[in-house]
Structures are given as C-alpha cells and as structure tokens.
Design a protein around this motif. Structure first.
Motif, PDB file in Angstrom:
ATOM      1  N   ALA A 288      -2.233 -43.404 -42.967  1.00  0.00           N
ATOM      2  CA  ALA A 288      -2.656 -42.494 -44.014  1.00  0.00           C
ATOM      3  C   ALA A 288      -2.620 -41.082 -43.451  1.00  0.00           C
ATOM      4  O   ALA A 288      -2.944 -40.873 -42.288  1.00  0.00           O
ATOM      5  CB  ALA A 288      -4.068 -42.850 -44.457  1.00  0.00           C
ATOM      6  N   PRO A 289      -2.178 -40.134 -44.256  1.00  0.00           N
ATOM      7  CA  PRO A 289      -2.070 -38.777 -43.706  1.00  0.00           C
ATOM      8  C   PRO A 289      -3.434 -38.297 -43.229  1.00  0.00           C
ATOM      9  O   PRO A 289      -4.436 -38.432 -43.931  1.00  0.00           O
ATOM     10  CB  PRO A 289      -1.562 -37.958 -44.883  1.00  0.00           C
ATOM     11  CG  PRO A 289      -1.764 -38.784 -46.075  1.00  0.00           C
ATOM     12  CD  PRO A 289      -1.781 -40.194 -45.653  1.00  0.00           C
ATOM     13  N   ARG A 290      -3.445 -37.779 -42.036  1.00  0.00           N
ATOM     14  CA  ARG A 290      -4.706 -37.317 -41.482  1.00  0.00           C
ATOM     15  C   ARG A 290      -5.092 -36.008 -42.120  1.00  0.00           C
ATOM     16  O   ARG A 290      -4.238 -35.248 -42.560  1.00  0.00           O
ATOM     17  CB  ARG A 290      -4.555 -37.120 -39.982  1.00  0.00           C
ATOM     18  CG  ARG A 290      -4.400 -38.445 -39.319  1.00  0.00           C
ATOM     19  CD  ARG A 290      -3.574 -38.331 -38.099  1.00  0.00           C
ATOM     20  NE  ARG A 290      -3.051 -39.671 -37.822  1.00  0.00           N
ATOM     21  CZ  ARG A 290      -3.195 -40.276 -36.665  1.00  0.00           C
ATOM     22  NH1 ARG A 290      -3.804 -39.669 -35.700  1.00  0.00           N
ATOM     23  NH2 ARG A 290      -2.741 -41.459 -36.486  1.00  0.00           N
ATOM     24  N   ALA A 291      -6.391 -35.785 -42.146  1.00  0.00           N
ATOM     25  CA  ALA A 291      -6.861 -34.517 -42.675  1.00  0.00           C
ATOM     26  C   ALA A 291      -6.339 -33.401 -41.775  1.00  0.00           C
ATOM     27  O   ALA A 291      -6.114 -33.604 -40.578  1.00  0.00           O
ATOM     28  CB  ALA A 291      -8.373 -34.517 -42.689  1.00  0.00           C
ATOM     29  N   VAL A 292      -6.121 -32.257 -42.375  1.00  0.00           N
ATOM     30  CA  VAL A 292      -5.646 -31.120 -41.599  1.00  0.00           C
ATOM     31  C   VAL A 292      -6.697 -30.830 -40.531  1.00  0.00           C
ATOM     32  O   VAL A 292      -7.873 -30.726 -40.840  1.00  0.00           O
ATOM     33  CB  VAL A 292      -5.453 -29.908 -42.513  1.00  0.00           C
ATOM     34  CG1 VAL A 292      -4.988 -28.711 -41.714  1.00  0.00           C
ATOM     35  CG2 VAL A 292      -4.468 -30.246 -43.600  1.00  0.00           C
ATOM     36  N   GLY A 358       4.166 -27.822 -37.563  1.00  0.00           N
ATOM     37  CA  GLY A 358       4.887 -28.876 -38.255  1.00  0.00           C
ATOM     38  C   GLY A 358       5.108 -28.537 -39.710  1.00  0.00           C
ATOM     39  O   GLY A 358       6.173 -28.800 -40.284  1.00  0.00           O
ATOM     40  N   ARG A 359       4.100 -27.934 -40.316  1.00  0.00           N
ATOM     41  CA  ARG A 359       4.195 -27.590 -41.725  1.00  0.00           C
ATOM     42  C   ARG A 359       5.291 -26.565 -41.964  1.00  0.00           C
ATOM     43  O   ARG A 359       6.076 -26.674 -42.915  1.00  0.00           O
ATOM     44  CB  ARG A 359       2.838 -27.019 -42.155  1.00  0.00           C
ATOM     45  CG  ARG A 359       2.583 -27.156 -43.603  1.00  0.00           C
ATOM     46  CD  ARG A 359       1.312 -26.467 -44.003  1.00  0.00           C
ATOM     47  NE  ARG A 359       1.197 -26.576 -45.433  1.00  0.00           N
ATOM     48  CZ  ARG A 359       0.534 -27.524 -46.038  1.00  0.00           C
ATOM     49  NH1 ARG A 359      -0.085 -28.439 -45.334  1.00  0.00           N
ATOM     50  NH2 ARG A 359       0.481 -27.582 -47.342  1.00  0.00           N
ATOM     51  N   LEU A 360       5.336 -25.577 -41.074  1.00  0.00           N
ATOM     52  CA  LEU A 360       6.372 -24.552 -41.208  1.00  0.00           C
ATOM     53  C   LEU A 360       7.754 -25.162 -41.011  1.00  0.00           C
ATOM     54  O   LEU A 360       8.711 -24.810 -41.698  1.00  0.00           O
ATOM     55  CB  LEU A 360       6.148 -23.455 -40.175  1.00  0.00           C
ATOM     56  CG  LEU A 360       4.975 -22.517 -40.442  1.00  0.00           C
ATOM     57  CD1 LEU A 360       4.834 -21.523 -39.317  1.00  0.00           C
ATOM     58  CD2 LEU A 360       5.185 -21.788 -41.764  1.00  0.00           C
ATOM     59  N   GLU A 379       1.759 -35.215 -38.277  1.00  0.00           N
ATOM     60  CA  GLU A 379       0.960 -36.416 -38.047  1.00  0.00           C
ATOM     61  C   GLU A 379       0.407 -36.455 -36.629  1.00  0.00           C
ATOM     62  O   GLU A 379      -0.699 -36.923 -36.405  1.00  0.00           O
ATOM     63  CB  GLU A 379       1.826 -37.661 -38.282  1.00  0.00           C
ATOM     64  CG  GLU A 379       2.035 -37.987 -39.723  1.00  0.00           C
ATOM     65  CD  GLU A 379       0.735 -38.150 -40.469  1.00  0.00           C
ATOM     66  OE1 GLU A 379      -0.028 -39.055 -40.137  1.00  0.00           O
ATOM     67  OE2 GLU A 379       0.481 -37.349 -41.396  1.00  0.00           O
ATOM     68  N   GLU A 380       1.188 -35.985 -35.686  1.00  0.00           N
ATOM     69  CA  GLU A 380       0.766 -36.074 -34.288  1.00  0.00           C
ATOM     70  C   GLU A 380      -0.038 -34.862 -33.853  1.00  0.00           C
ATOM     71  O   GLU A 380      -0.332 -34.714 -32.667  1.00  0.00           O
ATOM     72  CB  GLU A 380       1.993 -36.215 -33.372  1.00  0.00           C
ATOM     73  CG  GLU A 380       2.876 -37.388 -33.687  1.00  0.00           C
ATOM     74  CD  GLU A 380       2.241 -38.703 -33.310  1.00  0.00           C
ATOM     75  OE1 GLU A 380       1.234 -38.677 -32.595  1.00  0.00           O
ATOM     76  OE2 GLU A 380       2.748 -39.748 -33.750  1.00  0.00           O
TER      77      GLU A 380
END
Lengths: 492, 245
Positions: A288-292, A358-360, A379-380
């Motif tokens: 599950a995607p981890r919280a920011v 990662g977002r960028l 994710e990591e």
C-alpha cells in the motif's frame, strides 16, 4: 553454536559485511583505548579526557547504525518458514542475530587491543609521533578493569541495539513504551523485511529458479505465509471439519481423481476462509502506498534552527572549553550545538526529500523509464532517505571541517580525529550501500516478473541510474550549501 | 532433422531440461499451430512450467531445439531472446505479479511503453483493454487495492495489450475461485481467438483444458497420450493409523 554454524555457512558478501562491522567496532575500540591512554598520561586534565570520550560517541553511533543495518539484512537470520516450524522462531533468531553481531564486535575489539598493545610497545615507529603518540601511554601499565570496560562497550551496545531493533513483534506494551514504537520485525511496515516475508521465504527470486517453490494458492501450506504467530494459528479448523474434508477428498480419489492433486485441490477448496487475517496472505498487503514522509517540515525547521544557533554563537565571544581532540579550532559550545541540530535536521528531512525527488522524477507525462524510477523512489523514500540524510550530515560536516581547516590553518587535524572521521564516513557510506542492496533484494520478485515480460535489462539499469542521479542532483548541492553555511561563521 | 510443419508457429523437438540436476523435462516434442489454443495439462511437477519457459525463451533447454517461425530460439543470445519475449510473446504468471508502485492502467500499458509507444497511445490502449475485461473502473487503483481476480485480469490485459504472436499462460487461473476462473478464461480465450493470438495454456484442471483446441499431456517430464494413474488404493496401514487428526 547455532549462531556460529549459521554464520559459517553464509555467502562471501555477508562475511565481508561482518568483517566490515568487525573493522568498525575495532576502530571505535581503538579510539576508546586512546582516550584511556590520554587519561593515563594527562591525569591533571580529566575534563579534556572526558571531552575526548564524548567525541567517541560519533564513531560509536555510526558503528551501531552499521551493525544494526547489517544484522537486519543478514539472510542467515531472516525468518524462514521451515525454521519457524521447528521452533526457531523470531525470538531465537533475534538472539542469533545479536550473538553474531556481538561475536563480530568482540573480535574487532580484540584486534584493536592487540594493535594498541603493539603500537605502545614500539612508539618510535609510529606514523604519528609527538603529542598523538603520547596518547598511547607508552611505558605505563594499562589498568585492566578500565580496558575491559571500554572494550566491552562497543559489543554490548551493538548487540543490545540489534536485539532491540529485531525484537519480535507484539511483545506487549512495555516494549513499545521502551522503544517508542520503532519499526520491528513482523510489523507490517518494516520495509524490506516485511516485504520479504510477504513474498514468502522460499519463493524463487530469479527467473532461473525452478517452479517448485511457487505458492499455488493463498492458503497453501508453505506459500507466502509470514512467520508471524498469528499467521501460524489455524485453530479455526476443527477436527471434525478436517476429517470431513479428507473423507470427501478420498471419496473423489476413488472415483478416479487426479492423483495427489485431487486431495490438495479438495483441501484447498474447503480450506476455511478465515485461516488468518487476509492481509497476511496477500502479497500486495505491504505494498500500500506509504504516507508521504512527514519529517520534511520538522527537518527544515531544525536545520534552520541549527544554522541560526551556529551563526549566533559565532558572533558572541567564543566560550573556551570545548575543543575538538586533535587540536581543532576553538569550537564554542554554541557552534557545536548548531552543527548537531543541522545534522539532526538533515536526518529528519532525508525521507521527505527523497520522496520529493521521486515525485519530481515521475511528474509530467512519464514514460516507462521515469515511471519505474520515480515511483520506486517514492516507495523506498522512508528506507533510503534516513541513511542518505545521515550521509549528507556527515558529508557537510566533513566539508565544513575541511574548508575551515585549510585556509587559516589554525591547527592541524590530529590522527585520531582523522581515524574517527574515516570511521564515521565509512560506516555511513556502507550503511547506505547495505540499505540500497536491501531495497533491491526486496524488489527482486517484481524485477523477475518484468524480465519475464521482456523488459530490457538496460531499462531496469537505467532506471536505477536515474534514481541515483536524481538523488545526487538533489542532495549534493544541498550538502554543499549547508556545509558552506555551517562553515561561514567559523571561517572569519 | 525433421522439417518444421508449415502450420506450426512454435515447434520444439526432444526438449530435455533439468533444474540443478533434478530432471524436469525428458525429451518432449511439441508443435503449436498458428492461432490455436493448446492446453498443456498434467499434474503438479510434470514439467508444464519448465516446458512453457523453454518455449518462451526464458530457459535455454539443455538438449533439444525450439523454433519460432522458422527461427531457432535455442541458439539465440539472451538479448535476442529478451527482445523476442518483449515483441512477440506474452506471459501470464500463476500469481498476478504486478509492479506494486504503478496503477492498474500503468501496469497494463507497461509492455507498450517498454516498446517505445507514446504515453497517450499506451494509456488509451490500456484503458480499452481494461474496459474489455470489465475492470475499467479499477484503472486508477494500485494493485494493493484490487481484488485478487481483478489483479489477474490486469495481468491478462497486460499480456494481451501488445498483441503477441504467442501468449503463454502458466496456470492463469490457479489462485481464483471457480466462477472467476471461468470468466477470466473465457475472456482470455475469446480475446485470443478474435485477435488471432496463439495461446499455450498450462493447466492441471480438466475444465480449463476443455476450452482449448487441443491438449497435450505431460507426466513426469514426458509427453503421454493418456494418463492412467494407478487406481488409488486404500491407504496403507489405515486400520492401524487413522488420519483423522
């Protein structure tokens, strides 16, 4: 003995890591012995010796960090369904890990003692003569209790930290109170460990592996079952129900079913649904995607506070007393506090910064390459960001130290400071490398699936390079800027 | 050497393969005709997966030959086989293995994007395929939020999106319940037939094998015509030792 046997059968890479842990604890032990030597030769200035002892905390912390990371990623002590079934569960494995680590540390400490004794016996050949050579206290008897205490410090602290970090989950509230809810083995969000277990211990991790380790169904006897105590309990099945299922299966067999498969299919079909909480059998439950990571604002605040404290402290008259061993410049307490706060800020902000990176990377209409690189980095972030932050803090500290030291040349850096600095830097770099390897291992399953799809190896490799490049592009200017800011008040 | 029949798109002769010494395939010959759905059946451990992996170029067989469209697969280098898998073959795992960080449509579009198709075109194709498999509503969800059957359908869509020449499905419905099993298989076979995709389907399920045009049975790594397992006798020593634990 089991720890020894498990340790002996490990792969060369694991042995190398253990050797490095040994070297790190040996180096820290050597520094501690040097502090003892300093105290012996300078009985008139206990404050200085105490200060040196306090400075040993940095290499000690780096060593412990490395030891815990190595123990966490050690495949020999990773929970295995087979071992769990014969009673070698999480508790025993934690003990095995702690024993292995303690063994490495003790060996390292012994090596450092031998080196110390050798150097003491012949101080004329020392690479560092004069004041530094006196820290070895040549010609003075070494007090045994003090030596033993100092040498046992590193093994005790590393083994304790490993035991604490790898303790089994669900040990009651006092564990959580004691450790402040730090991630532990078996907790669903432990990152690599958790994901490994969810993938199943015996599942083939490469395309070359045979297909026999593959879990056939979610409720299979050995497929992907985590070793958590909750997962092992299938007490929902009553004896009567099981008997009924087997009888039906046998009846079907007699009607001409398909070998042993009919039995297992029948058993699978009749397996009670609530065998265990569903998420424990679901390989995707841990994805599950981890919280920011929320440390970014805190990190920035602490970082800014650290820089401000430092600048403010350098303006006021320098308070004497706190001097870096090895004769580094007069460093007032305020400046040191500022540096510590800056380092803490970087460590706190690391995961958040990695996530942003990662977002960028995957923003604005990404293709397969940027998508794979960026999402994986997101994710990591939690796992990679922390050691990255530590590395940045260490690097900026080293950079600031170098810039301050070189132009004015107020004093040279002594050999022990160099050794300590090398230890801290080496340990943090190694920790980051181990964590990167852990992250790669935890994704081996997905990578194998991508390879089966025909994803070119170059794409996967380029994605990894892209991740590294993006992190480098974000973190290196940041480190340099912070180092410049941290060094500015001291330089003038 | 026997010539390859014209109608065979994929053709293997005397395949022998062992996993680290344990024999998996012992001299299996097989021909797959163009556009057909071929079921490879047999109990567990009979070498179905190894056969599929040898045919799809994931394993290089230790002995024997594999030919695809008159091209030898067994002599290809790893990079060529990789490109063959990417461009001409599709693969479905028994467990749905998706990239957990990507959404359903991104997972589906991945083969197209890996081949260099633009993002917009890949997304359009992926959404169409997901819609066709009745999971259009899940396109923006990540694998953790999907049901197991939905994940497997995403895998089917991912395998079909590149319109492969041959689709290898290794027990694609093993983790599913019976109703979902039938649905997934029906969509798979219908899509394959309408797009002229050849399917090699490994299964241990007689119901699944019924959907195929032809069935090849493996037993202990050999190809057999009919499986005659010995009739299951009464459990040995049953009177003395009851199984009802």
């Amino acid at each position: 003995m089991l720890a020894l046997r498990l340790a002996r059968g490990a792969r060369p890479a694991v042995h190398l890591l253990r050797l490095l842990v040994m070297a790190a604890s040996g180096g820290t032990g050597f520094l501690l012995l040097c502090v003892l030597g300093h105290a012996l030769t300078h009985p008139e200035a206990p404050a200085k010796s105490l200060l040196r002892l306090a400075w040993c905390a940095a290499p000690l912390a780096a060593t412990v960090y490395l030891a815990v990371t190595v123990a966490r990623t050690d495949p020999a002590t990773r929970p295995r369904p087979g071992l769990s079934a014969i009673g070698l569960g999480p508790g025993r494995l934690m003990a095995v890990s702690a024993t292995t680590t303690a063994l490495c540390s003790v060996l390292g400490s012994l090596a450092s003692l031998l080196l110390f004794l050798y150097l003491r016996s012949d101080p004329a050949d020392l690479p560092f003569a004069g004041d530094a050579g006196r820290a070895l206290a040549p010609g003075m008897p070494l007090p045994l209790p003090a030596t033993l205490t100092l040498l046992s410090l590193v093994p005790a602290v590393t083994a304790g930290a490993v035991a604490l970090a790898l303790r089994p989950a669900g040990q009651g509230p006092w564990w959580t109170l004691l450790t402040g809810g730090l991630g532990s083995r078996g907790a669903p969000r432990t990152g690599g460990d958790g994901r490994h277990r969810a993938d199943g211990g015996g599942r083939p991790q490469s395309t070359q592996a045979p297909a026999d380790g593959r879990p056939r169904s979610a409720g299979g006897p050995d497929g992907g079952r985590p070793w958590n105590t909750r997962g092992r309990d299938d007490g929902h099945r009553t004896t009567a129900a099981r008997h009924g299922v087997r009888t039906r299966a046998r009846a079907r067999l007699r009607r001409g079913g398909n070998g042993s498969h009919a039995l297992s299919a029948e058993l699978d079909a009749h397996a009670p649904v609530p065998l265990a909480p569903a998420q424990e059998h679901d390989p995707y439950a841990t994805t599950a995607p981890r919280a920011v990571p929320g440390g970014l604002p805190w990190g920035a605040a602490v970082l800014a506070a650290g820089l401000a404290v430092e600048a403010y402290a350098s303006r006021s008259a320098s308070a004497p007393g706190l001097v870096l061993p090895g004769g580094f410049a007069d460093s007032p307490a305020g400046v040191l506090t500022g540096w510590l706060l800056t380092a803490l800020g970087l460590v706190l902000a690391g995961p958040g910064l990695t996530h942003v990176c990662g977002r960028l990377l995957q923003s604005v209409r990404p293709g397969a390459l940027r998508l794979l690189a960026g999402r994986v980095l997101q994710e990591e972030a939690e796992r990679l960001g922390r050691p990255l932050g530590v590395l940045c803090a260490v690097a900026s500290g080293a950079f600031a130290l170098a810039t301050v030291d070189s132009p004015g040349a107020r004093s040279a850096i002594g050999p022990f400071t160099t050794l300590g600095g090398l230890l801290v830097t080496g340990c943090t770099v190694l920790t980051l490398a181990v964590v990167v390897a852990e992250a790669r291992d935890s994704r081996a399953h997905t990578t194998a699936a991508l390879v089966r799809l025909g994803a070119p190896a170059t794409v996967l490799r380029t994605a990894a390079l892209l991740r590294a490049g993006a992190l480098l592009a974000l973190f290196s200017p940041l480190t340099l800027a912070i180092a410049a800011l941290a060094a500015a008040p001291l330089a003038d | 050497m026997v010539d390859q029949p014209d109608s065979d798109v994929l053709w293997a002769r005397a395949l022998t393969h062992a996993h680290n010494g344990s024999p998996a395939l012992r001299g299996v010959s097989i021909g797959v005709r163009e556009g057909e759905i071929l079921a490879v059946s047999g109990p567990r451990g009979s070498g179905k997966t190894t056969l599929l992996r040898c045919l799809s170029g994931q394993f290089r067989p230790q002995e024997g030959e594999v030919w695809f469209n008159s091209t030898p697969v067994h002599t290809m280098g790893p990079l060529t086989r990789e490109r063959l898998r990417r461009d001409r073959f599709g693969w479905i795992d028994p467990e749905p293995v998706l990239v957990p960080e990507l959404t359903a449509w991104e997972n589906t579009a991945l083969p197209l994007m890996l081949r260099g198709t633009g993002r917009r075109a890949a997304k359009k194709a992926a959404l169409e395929w997901l819609e066709r498999l009745d999971i259009g509503g899940c396109a923006r969800k990540r694998p953790y939020a999907l049901l197991h059957s939905e994940r497997q359908r995403v895998v089917v869509a991912r395998a079909l999106i590149g319109s492969p020449t041959v689709l290898f499905a290794d027990e694609p419905t093993a983790p599913l319940h019976r109703a979902e099993r039938a649905h997934v298989l029906r969509t798979l076979t219908t899509a394959a037939r309408s797009h002229g995709i050849t399917v090699v389907l490994a299964t241990h399920d007689a119901d699944t094998a019924e959907l195929a045009d032809r069935t090849v049975t493996l037993l202990d790594g050999r190809r057999v015509n009919t499986v005659h397992l010995p009739h299951a006798p009464e459990a040995e020593g049953r009177a003395a030792c009851s199984l009802s634990v």
